[in-house]
Motif scaffolding. Structure first.
Motif, PDB file in Angstrom:
ATOM      1  N   ASP A 160       0.852  -1.187   0.000  1.00 32.38           N
ATOM      2  CA  ASP A 160       0.000   0.000   0.000  1.00 32.38           C
ATOM      3  C   ASP A 160       0.893   1.244   0.000  1.00 32.38           C
ATOM      4  N   VAL A 161       1.049   1.845  -1.177  1.00 35.40           N
ATOM      5  CA  VAL A 161       1.952   2.992  -1.310  1.00 35.40           C
ATOM      6  C   VAL A 161       1.510   4.175  -0.460  1.00 35.40           C
ATOM      7  N   LEU A 162       0.212   4.470  -0.478  1.00 41.31           N
ATOM      8  CA  LEU A 162      -0.290   5.631   0.262  1.00 41.31           C
ATOM      9  C   LEU A 162      -0.126   5.452   1.766  1.00 41.31           C
ATOM     10  N   PHE A 163      -0.403   4.259   2.258  1.00 44.56           N
ATOM     11  CA  PHE A 163      -0.237   3.998   3.689  1.00 44.56           C
ATOM     12  C   PHE A 163       1.236   4.034   4.059  1.00 44.56           C
ATOM     13  N   TYR A 164       2.080   3.511   3.199  1.00 44.57           N
ATOM     14  CA  TYR A 164       3.528   3.539   3.424  1.00 44.57           C
ATOM     15  C   TYR A 164       4.012   4.990   3.550  1.00 44.57           C
ATOM     16  N   GLN A 165       3.574   5.835   2.625  1.00 39.12           N
ATOM     17  CA  GLN A 165       3.979   7.247   2.660  1.00 39.12           C
ATOM     18  C   GLN A 165       3.452   7.950   3.907  1.00 39.12           C
ATOM     19  N   PHE A 166       2.253   7.562   4.326  1.00 38.08           N
ATOM     20  CA  PHE A 166       1.696   8.128   5.556  1.00 38.08           C
ATOM     21  C   PHE A 166       2.565   7.751   6.758  1.00 38.08           C
ATOM     22  N   LEU A 167       2.986   6.498   6.819  1.00 43.52           N
ATOM     23  CA  LEU A 167       3.831   6.052   7.928  1.00 43.52           C
ATOM     24  C   LEU A 167       5.149   6.817   7.959  1.00 43.52           C
ATOM     25  N   LEU A 168       5.713   7.075   6.797  1.00 41.31           N
ATOM     26  CA  LEU A 168       6.931   7.888   6.739  1.00 41.31           C
ATOM     27  C   LEU A 168       6.672   9.288   7.286  1.00 41.31           C
TER      28      LEU A 168
END
Length: 237
Positions: A94-102
């Motif tokens: 999940d790219v969007l969730f990954y970016q959110f975690l960053l």
């Protein structure tokens, strides 16, 4: 119901490129969402590919908690530790969730370098409960040196001094309890401990009626409350 596979390295069928994915995880703060972020902070891993988030636990109930808290239906596989102990493994792409975690302070290879995690004030203890279910411990014993005094502690461990210091400050700002910080001789492993009255204050802040948690640890807390004559309502408000 979640699917099960015996091998986490199964070949993946290639798919044609399509529209930009919306993401499997609904990014919206709630008690469950904050709890899941705590689990990822303790036992999760962000791949360096910028897309995959992996969560590993030896307990099936913890895997269920993770998937339910994020509202995802994921296939569960197995992995083995260096001591050949089998654990359950979930991987989300999940790219969007990954970016959110960053964006909130998580990163690949975070164990020793993670610091502050950006969590809404009203959900800090939901986040902390997730961290505790991953890297926390509650333990008790009878101390015969003090007329059979019953001792009990709540502790949280981390390989990052910056992270554990941040957690300590946040707890003290909210509850007025400082805790006790210990480390191994090499300074590579840190434990934040709370004893007796302070541990009760922390337990009351972390738990509440209906809040998602690991049943095994909650049961241990309930047993301690029973021994010291405290009502379980302290965690069932």
């Amino acid at each position: 119901e979640r699917g099960w596979v015996d091998n986490a390295d199964m070949p993946v069928e290639k798919k044609k490129r399509g529209p930009k994915p919306k993401g499997a995880v609904k990014i919206e703060w709630s008690a469950d969402f904050a709890y899941a972020i705590g689990l990822i902070t303790s036992d999760g891993n962000l791949s360096k590919d910028g897309r995959h988030i992996t969560f590993v636990s030896k307990e099936d109930e913890q895997i269920t908690n993770f998937c339910c808290a994020l509202g995802v239906d994921a296939t569960v596989g197995y992995t083995h530790s260096g001591t050949n102990v089998r654990a359950y493994r979930v991987q989300l792409g999940d790219v969007l969730f990954y970016q959110f975690l960053l964006s909130i302070g998580l990163m690949p290879d975070k164990s020793k370098v993670i610091g502050r995690v950006l969590v809404p004030d009203g959900m800090f203890f939901d986040f902390l409960r997730g961290c505790f279910d991953g890297d926390g411990t509650v333990y008790s014993y009878w101390d015969k040196r003090w007329r059979s005094s019953f001792m009990f502690y709540v502790s949280l461990a981390s390989a990052s001094r910056v992270f554990i210091d941040w957690v300590r400050v946040e707890i003290n700002d909210r509850l007025g309890i400082l805790g006790h910080l210990t480390s191994d001789k090499k300074g590579t492993y840190f434990q934040l401990k709370y004893a007796k009255a302070d541990s009760l204050t922390l337990i009351e802040a972390m738990y509440g009626d209906g809040n998602r948690c690991l049943p095994r640890k909650r049961l241990k807390i309930e047993e301690i409350l029973c021994i010291i004559g405290k009502s379980s309502k302290i965690i069932d408000r």
